[in-house]
Design a protein around this motif. Structure first.
Motif, PDB file in Angstrom:
ATOM      1  N   PRO A 237       1.067  -1.150  -0.049  1.00  0.00           N
ATOM      2  CA  PRO A 237       0.100  -0.016   0.049  1.00  0.00           C
ATOM      3  C   PRO A 237       0.786   1.336  -0.160  1.00  0.00           C
ATOM      4  CG  PRO A 237      -0.734  -1.523   1.496  1.00  0.00           C
ATOM      5  CD  PRO A 237       0.662  -2.041   1.056  1.00  0.00           C
ATOM      6  N   VAL A 238       0.484   2.243  -0.806  1.00  0.00           N
ATOM      7  CA  VAL A 238       1.019   3.567  -0.825  1.00  0.00           C
ATOM      8  C   VAL A 238       0.370   4.573   0.010  1.00  0.00           C
ATOM      9  CG1 VAL A 238       2.086   5.006  -2.603  1.00  0.00           C
ATOM     10  CG2 VAL A 238       1.805   2.766  -3.341  1.00  0.00           C
ATOM     11  N   GLY A 239       0.945   5.517   0.467  1.00  0.00           N
ATOM     12  CA  GLY A 239       0.556   6.678   1.225  1.00  0.00           C
ATOM     13  C   GLY A 239       1.229   7.982   1.090  1.00  0.00           C
ATOM     14  N   ILE A 240       1.400   8.188  -0.356  1.00  0.00           N
ATOM     15  CA  ILE A 240       2.447   9.385  -0.652  1.00  0.00           C
ATOM     16  C   ILE A 240       1.558  10.529  -1.220  1.00  0.00           C
ATOM     17  CG2 ILE A 240       4.489  10.088  -1.751  1.00  0.00           C
ATOM     18  CD1 ILE A 240       5.552   7.129  -1.540  1.00  0.00           C
ATOM     19  N   ALA A 241       1.872  11.691  -0.966  1.00  0.00           N
ATOM     20  CA  ALA A 241       1.114  12.886  -1.534  1.00  0.00           C
ATOM     21  C   ALA A 241       2.310  13.768  -1.895  1.00  0.00           C
ATOM     22  CB  ALA A 241       0.292  13.776  -0.380  1.00  0.00           C
ATOM     23  N   THR A 242       2.293  14.197  -3.206  1.00  0.00           N
ATOM     24  CA  THR A 242       3.495  15.054  -3.738  1.00  0.00           C
ATOM     25  C   THR A 242       2.953  15.796  -4.898  1.00  0.00           C
ATOM     26  OG1 THR A 242       5.479  14.869  -4.712  1.00  0.00           O
ATOM     27  CG2 THR A 242       3.839  13.450  -5.424  1.00  0.00           C
ATOM     28  N   GLY A 243       3.764  16.758  -5.211  1.00  0.00           N
ATOM     29  CA  GLY A 243       3.051  17.923  -6.183  1.00  0.00           C
ATOM     30  C   GLY A 243       3.898  19.157  -6.278  1.00  0.00           C
ATOM     31  N   TYR A 244       3.291  20.118  -6.669  1.00  0.00           N
ATOM     32  CA  TYR A 244       4.139  21.551  -6.849  1.00  0.00           C
ATOM     33  C   TYR A 244       3.124  22.518  -6.372  1.00  0.00           C
ATOM     34  CZ  TYR A 244       6.487  18.635 -10.248  1.00  0.00           C
ATOM     35  OH  TYR A 244       7.301  17.501 -10.692  1.00  0.00           O
ATOM     36  N   ILE A 245       3.741  23.649  -5.531  1.00  0.00           N
ATOM     37  CA  ILE A 245       3.083  24.752  -5.227  1.00  0.00           C
ATOM     38  C   ILE A 245       3.663  25.966  -6.024  1.00  0.00           C
ATOM     39  CG2 ILE A 245       2.404  26.263  -3.047  1.00  0.00           C
ATOM     40  CD1 ILE A 245       1.745  23.130  -2.869  1.00  0.00           C
ATOM     41  N   THR A 246       2.716  26.630  -6.499  1.00  0.00           N
ATOM     42  CA  THR A 246       3.014  27.400  -7.589  1.00  0.00           C
ATOM     43  C   THR A 246       2.103  28.992  -7.333  1.00  0.00           C
ATOM     44  OG1 THR A 246       1.619  26.806  -9.290  1.00  0.00           O
ATOM     45  CG2 THR A 246       3.710  25.987  -9.330  1.00  0.00           C
ATOM     46  N   ASP A 247       2.577  29.858  -7.922  1.00  0.00           N
ATOM     47  CA  ASP A 247       1.990  31.235  -7.742  1.00  0.00           C
ATOM     48  C   ASP A 247       0.988  31.207  -9.053  1.00  0.00           C
ATOM     49  OD1 ASP A 247       1.107  33.893  -7.966  1.00  0.00           O
ATOM     50  OD2 ASP A 247       3.072  34.758  -7.677  1.00  0.00           O
ATOM     51  N   THR A 248      -0.336  31.622  -8.771  1.00  0.00           N
ATOM     52  CA  THR A 248      -1.299  31.685 -10.014  1.00  0.00           C
ATOM     53  C   THR A 248      -0.819  32.604 -11.194  1.00  0.00           C
ATOM     54  OG1 THR A 248      -2.429  33.431  -8.739  1.00  0.00           O
ATOM     55  CG2 THR A 248      -3.085  31.078  -8.637  1.00  0.00           C
ATOM     56  N   LEU A 295       1.110   8.300   4.734  1.00  0.00           N
ATOM     57  CA  LEU A 295      -0.140   8.794   4.981  1.00  0.00           C
ATOM     58  C   LEU A 295      -1.303   7.752   4.884  1.00  0.00           C
ATOM     59  CD1 LEU A 295       0.012  12.062   2.740  1.00  0.00           C
ATOM     60  CD2 LEU A 295       0.327  11.744   5.230  1.00  0.00           C
ATOM     61  N   GLN A 296      -2.368   7.938   5.549  1.00  0.00           N
ATOM     62  CA  GLN A 296      -3.177   7.055   5.513  1.00  0.00           C
ATOM     63  C   GLN A 296      -4.099   7.066   4.365  1.00  0.00           C
ATOM     64  OE1 GLN A 296      -4.083   4.657   8.149  1.00  0.00           O
ATOM     65  NE2 GLN A 296      -2.046   5.083   8.940  1.00  0.00           N
ATOM     66  N   ASN A 297      -4.544   5.910   3.813  1.00  0.00           N
ATOM     67  CA  ASN A 297      -5.388   6.117   2.459  1.00  0.00           C
ATOM     68  C   ASN A 297      -6.837   6.658   2.752  1.00  0.00           C
ATOM     69  OD1 ASN A 297      -3.869   3.016   1.678  1.00  0.00           O
ATOM     70  ND2 ASN A 297      -3.084   4.904   1.172  1.00  0.00           N
ATOM     71  N   GLY A 298      -7.486   7.372   1.720  1.00  0.00           N
ATOM     72  CA  GLY A 298      -8.776   7.973   1.988  1.00  0.00           C
ATOM     73  C   GLY A 298      -8.647   9.270   1.609  1.00  0.00           C
ATOM     74  N   PRO A 299      -9.860   9.918   2.031  1.00  0.00           N
ATOM     75  CA  PRO A 299     -10.189  11.196   1.920  1.00  0.00           C
ATOM     76  C   PRO A 299      -9.229  12.116   2.769  1.00  0.00           C
ATOM     77  CG  PRO A 299     -12.273  10.169   2.139  1.00  0.00           C
ATOM     78  CD  PRO A 299     -11.189   9.238   2.337  1.00  0.00           C
ATOM     79  N   THR A 316      -8.601  16.211  -1.551  1.00  0.00           N
ATOM     80  CA  THR A 316      -8.123  15.052  -2.097  1.00  0.00           C
ATOM     81  C   THR A 316      -8.230  13.680  -1.714  1.00  0.00           C
ATOM     82  OG1 THR A 316      -6.033  14.414  -3.495  1.00  0.00           O
ATOM     83  CG2 THR A 316      -5.827  15.002  -0.878  1.00  0.00           C
ATOM     84  N   ASN A 317      -7.900  12.573  -2.296  1.00  0.00           N
ATOM     85  CA  ASN A 317      -7.953  11.299  -1.912  1.00  0.00           C
ATOM     86  C   ASN A 317      -6.681  10.526  -1.674  1.00  0.00           C
ATOM     87  OD1 ASN A 317      -9.865   8.941  -0.963  1.00  0.00           O
ATOM     88  ND2 ASN A 317      -9.179   8.214  -2.957  1.00  0.00           N
ATOM     89  N   ILE A 318      -6.400  10.134  -0.724  1.00  0.00           N
ATOM     90  CA  ILE A 318      -4.772   9.462  -0.651  1.00  0.00           C
ATOM     91  C   ILE A 318      -5.131   8.181  -1.154  1.00  0.00           C
ATOM     92  CG2 ILE A 318      -2.671   8.888   0.425  1.00  0.00           C
ATOM     93  CD1 ILE A 318      -3.236  11.772   0.372  1.00  0.00           C
ATOM     94  N   ILE A 319      -4.515   7.604  -2.423  1.00  0.00           N
ATOM     95  CA  ILE A 319      -4.613   6.333  -2.829  1.00  0.00           C
ATOM     96  C   ILE A 319      -3.758   5.366  -2.492  1.00  0.00           C
ATOM     97  CG2 ILE A 319      -6.029   7.200  -5.318  1.00  0.00           C
ATOM     98  CD1 ILE A 319      -3.531   6.973  -6.369  1.00  0.00           C
ATOM     99  N   SER A 320      -4.093   4.113  -2.607  1.00  0.00           N
ATOM    100  CA  SER A 320      -3.218   3.112  -1.979  1.00  0.00           C
ATOM    101  C   SER A 320      -2.200   2.501  -3.181  1.00  0.00           C
ATOM    102  CB  SER A 320      -3.688   2.156  -1.432  1.00  0.00           C
ATOM    103  OG  SER A 320      -4.897   1.384  -2.224  1.00  0.00           O
ATOM    104  N   THR A 321      -2.540   2.755  -4.429  1.00  0.00           N
ATOM    105  CA  THR A 321      -1.750   2.251  -5.597  1.00  0.00           C
ATOM    106  C   THR A 321      -0.570   3.034  -6.270  1.00  0.00           C
ATOM    107  OG1 THR A 321      -3.592   3.042  -6.981  1.00  0.00           O
ATOM    108  CG2 THR A 321      -3.754   0.832  -5.950  1.00  0.00           C
TER     109      THR A 321
END
Length: 834
Positions: A237-248, A295-299, A316-321
């Motif tokens: 099971p995966v519990g990783i949130a990632t991404g980019y924070i940017t200025d509009t 992270l725990q999976n789910g909303p 968001t929804n933390i997915i397990s896959t």
């Protein structure tokens, strides 16, 4: 041998490091050899961070995941620190000695600063119309999996998973001449293998991410999942949130943004936390990257806060896959203001020049236009170059007058908060922007002409590019065939005039279409009708004279004419010697607008540059890759045509000699606009040692690079264009007249003289005489009557004329040259021998 054994023992030792409780089973009995490419700080990328440093940390992270989370038998790795120097051959020898089941060579790529993709290479070639994978198989299968996993993780394009010889030598051939893998790491390893290229360390956006430790963990995670799939093992099971924070506004990544998911927080990189190691000034670098594990999976809610921005909450929804990718664009809470204008330091602008306003934020165009006024009232038009850039026409403004521009407080930005403009830029919205400026006087000064070439001094180029620089743009509508004239006695040399604007200046280049006579005086005339864009003309002809010498090229080695492209040349950022430059402003490209018409060139090589003046060293090494041919002798003259930007920065030639030593020319200051032939006499001019050089040119030579550097106080951005790079031998020029016999001034009938020399290679001179002015067509035909070239088509005055015919693109044989005029037609034979 002792070093090899100690390295093998070290690799075996680190492969059995203590592990945590294992959660993934099914890898028992499997072993893998990880090979982070290169060593120490090799293959330097942008911001003084190398490929070798980056991929080592990816490899270590992958090794740690395998050892702590699975029941894998063994994980070998070729190096574990930046201090180790591991030759390429020892990597494969070591891997083969371990008997590992799989070999993964970890790399990142290099190239254009706009290129960014993934690439995977397994051992393979073409045989009998089919692609064959090396034995043991498995590299293709692993590459196919990695292509999906790594590409999805990095969220960039891919150029695929290739059999390595197909990638480098073509996939459409039936049989490759070498029936074995192309890459050393695939060719000499005794197990299934693949090489991965994870993005470009020469791409500014990618390299800023590469600096982040967790970004390298993201890459390793994708490899970890690839190995599990390759072995048909279920992913935990995966519990990783990632991404980019940017200025509009513009999408710029935000430094120091705090990302919260449940009880976990992550702060994006800042100058203080990371970027101070790679940049001199805060704000130079940013990636906006975050990476939260376990992270725990789910909303879930992702809350993002940053100084100067409104806090935002995203569901968001933390997915397990897989990774849970969530990018967040924050809205600035700083009201918009006018960041800059094109009004000069003297608060003056000239009528006809655009008045430019640059806003700090993307603006609501309608709101700005409704809020804008000019006093006194004057007709104007508004043009938006972007939501941040507004251009106001001033064609109807009076000279030597005062105007006040007002944008009242009702102007708003485009954000959902619709901030009113901050007129005085004090951080508080709701006050008007007001600026008063003056218009300049009527322009009654004609363009100033300078840097006329050639003039006065003897000229050893018998096909020179005529040049004149002007201090302002010209009215091209007034150009004609008399704008520039090159003449001797009553004869005018035919040719083509080309006009270029560079910044606020301009240049005229004239390319003669025939060789000039040796040892003759020529007159150079610039027409009095040459005018600036508001009608101020020179008023009188500008006349110069120059003599030609008696030398011409008698032997030539073309090093690169750029007609086949620039694939042999590296991007400036690819060379580890390149330093003290701005990556976003430095690039390599083909130019089809700045070309040398003397050689009928259709394209050239342009280098755009940007210098970092805070650096202690400024060097761009425009490297010619591994292309070492053609070689040339050390007693020739190395030449290239250079189109300059007039910025006063410098370039030089760099050669590698027969001893492998790097020897360069002196620096040439590019203080000219337009085209100029630059020559380095290898037997007479100075030789400057570089790196391992000794200041002496030994043996046969080949070009290593063009090099560029910054001159203090000069513009930090610009460009330089190269065309027709060659090594030449000079000798006594032949006469333009056949057999050196002078022709009478005016023939009494049409005449066509024997071409000289004949036989010839690659060019010859064709002379003809006209009893009166006439339309002339001089064409070349093969022995089957097919037209193969037009030497000249146009009007010629009465008298004798000589035109050079370049047959370099024709094959050996007998040809017919035919002269057609109003007085008749004449044909003769000539022989081309190659």
């Amino acid at each position: 041998m002792k070093y090899f054994l100690s390295l093998l023992a070290f690799a075996t030792l680190i492969s059995t490091a203590p592990v945590k409780a294992q959660t993934v089973t099914g890898l028992e009995g499997f072993s893998i050899f990880l090979d982070p490419g290169h060593s120490q700080t090799e293959n330097m990328g942008l911001y003084n961070y190398s490929e070798a440093e980056k991929v080592l940390r990816v490899g270590l992270a992958l090794r740690e995941m395998l050892l702590t989370q699975t029941d894998i038998d063994t994980v070998y790795i070729s190096r574990t620190s930046d201090s180790q120097q591991v030759p390429l051959s020892q990597r494969d020898d070591l891997a083969n000695a371990t008997g590992a089941d799989f070999f993964h060579s970890i790399h990142s790529n290099a190239g254009s600063n706009t290129a960014n993709n993934t690439l995977f290479l397994h051992g393979g070639w073409r045989s009998n119309g089919q692609t064959v994978e090396k034995t043991p198989n498995g590299g293709k299968e692993m590459g196919d999996i990695m292509e999906i996993e790594l590409t999805d993780a990095m969220r960039i394009p891919t150029i695929g998973n290739w059999a390595d010889r197909n990638f480098y030598q073509g996939s459409s051939v039936d049989n490759h001449s070498n029936q074995f893998p192309y890459l050393f790491v695939n060719r000499t390893t005794n197990m299934a293998s693949v090489l991965s290229e994870a993005g470009f360390h020469t791409n500014p956006t990618q390299q800023k991410r590469n600096l982040n430790a967790d970004w390298k963990r993201l890459e390793a995670q994708s490899f970890f999942w690839s190995i599990l799939e390759y072995l048909d093992v279920e992913r935990p099971p995966v519990g990783i949130a990632t991404g980019y924070i940017t200025d509009t506004d513009g999408g710029l990544p935000i430094n120091g943004a705090v990302v919260t998911v449940g009880d976990s927080t992550y702060t994006t990189d800042t100058f203080e936390s990371l970027f101070n190691n790679y940049a001199a000034n805060p704000g130079d670098l940013q990636n906006g990257f975050y990476y939260i594990e376990d992270l725990q999976n789910g909303p879930a809610q992702i809350i993002v806060e940053a100084e100067g921005f409104y806090t935002d909450t995203v569901d968001t929804n933390i997915i397990s896959t897989d990774f849970t990718f969530t990018d967040v664009a924050l809205v600035s809470n700083i009201p918009p203001f006018v960041a800059s204008t094109s009004i000069g330091d003297d608060d003056e602008i000239n009528p006809g020049e655009a008045l430019l306003l640059n806003f700090s934020r993307s603006m609501d165009r309608t709101a700005v236009e409704n809020a804008l006024s000019l006093t006194p009232d004057v007709d104007y038009t508004l043009t938006w170059n972007s939501d941040k850039k507004l251009s106001i026409s001033t064609a109807n403004f009076d000279f030597e007058s005062s105007y006040t521009l007002t944008i009242d407080s009702t102007a708003t930005d485009k954000s959902s908060y619709a901030h009113n403009i901050d007129g005085d830029a004090d951080g508080t919205e709701g006050d008007s922007y007001i600026v008063t400026f003056e218009t300049g006087p009527v322009d009654i000064i004609p363009p100033a002409i300078s840097d006329i070439r050639p003039t006065n001094t003897q000229l050893n180029e018998l096909r020179p590019i005529i040049s004149a620089t002007f201090d302002e743009p010209l009215d091209t509508a007034l150009f004609d065939n008399k704008t520039i004239e090159v003449s001797k006695s009553d004869y005018t040399v035919p040719g083509e005039t080309v006009y270029y604007t560079i910044g606020n200046r301009s240049v005229l280049n004239f390319f003669p279409s025939e060789r000039l006579d040796k040892s003759r005086n020529y007159t150079l005339t610039f027409s009095k009708s040459i005018s600036d864009t508001v009608g101020n003309s020179l008023g009188s002809d500008v006349v110069r004279t120059f003599p030609t010498g008696d030398q011409d090229i008698i032997n030539e080695t073309v090093v690169d004419d750029f007609e086949d492209g620039i694939s042999a040349w590296w991007e400036p950022s690819q060379s580890g010697s390149t330093d003290g430059y701005i990556p976003e402003e430095t690039s390599l490209e083909i130019s089809t607008t700045e070309v040398n018409l003397l050689t009928n060139s259709s394209q050239s090589m342009r280098v755009n540059y940007g210098w970092d003046t805070t650096s202690t060293a400024n060097l761009i090494r425009q490297y010619r890759g591994s292309v070492t041919t053609p070689k040339f002798a050390n007693d020739l003259i190395l030449q290239t045509y250079v189109f300059g930007d007039g910025n006063g920065n410098k370039f030089r030639f760099m050669l590698r000699d027969g001893n492998g030593e790097l020897e360069g020319s002196s620096w040439y200051t590019v203080d000219w606009l337009g085209w100029k032939l630059v020559s380095w006499d290898l037997s007479q001019d100075s030789v400057v040692a570089w790196v391992n050089g000794n200041g002496t040119l030994n043996g046969d030579l080949y070009l290593d690079s063009f090099q560029m550097t910054y001159t203090e106080g000069q513009p930090t951005t610009g460009f330089i264009v190269f065309d027709d790079l060659r090594a030449v031998e000079m000798g006594l020029a032949t006469s333009n007249e056949p057999n050196d016999e002078l022709l009478s001034d005016v023939p009494n009938q049409i005449e066509l003289k024997q071409n000289y020399p004949n036989p010839f290679n690659p060019s010859t001179n064709i002379s003809f005489g006209l009893p009166q002015q006439s339309d002339v067509n001089l064409k070349i035909y093969d022995m089957l009557g097919r037209e193969v070239a037009t030497v000249y088509s146009g009007v010629k005055s009465k008298g004798f004329h000589t035109i050079q015919f370049d047959a370099s693109r024709l094959s050996s044989g007998v040809y017919i040259y035919r002269l057609v005029t109003k007085s008749g037609t004449i044909s003769k034979k000539m022989t081309l021998l190659k």
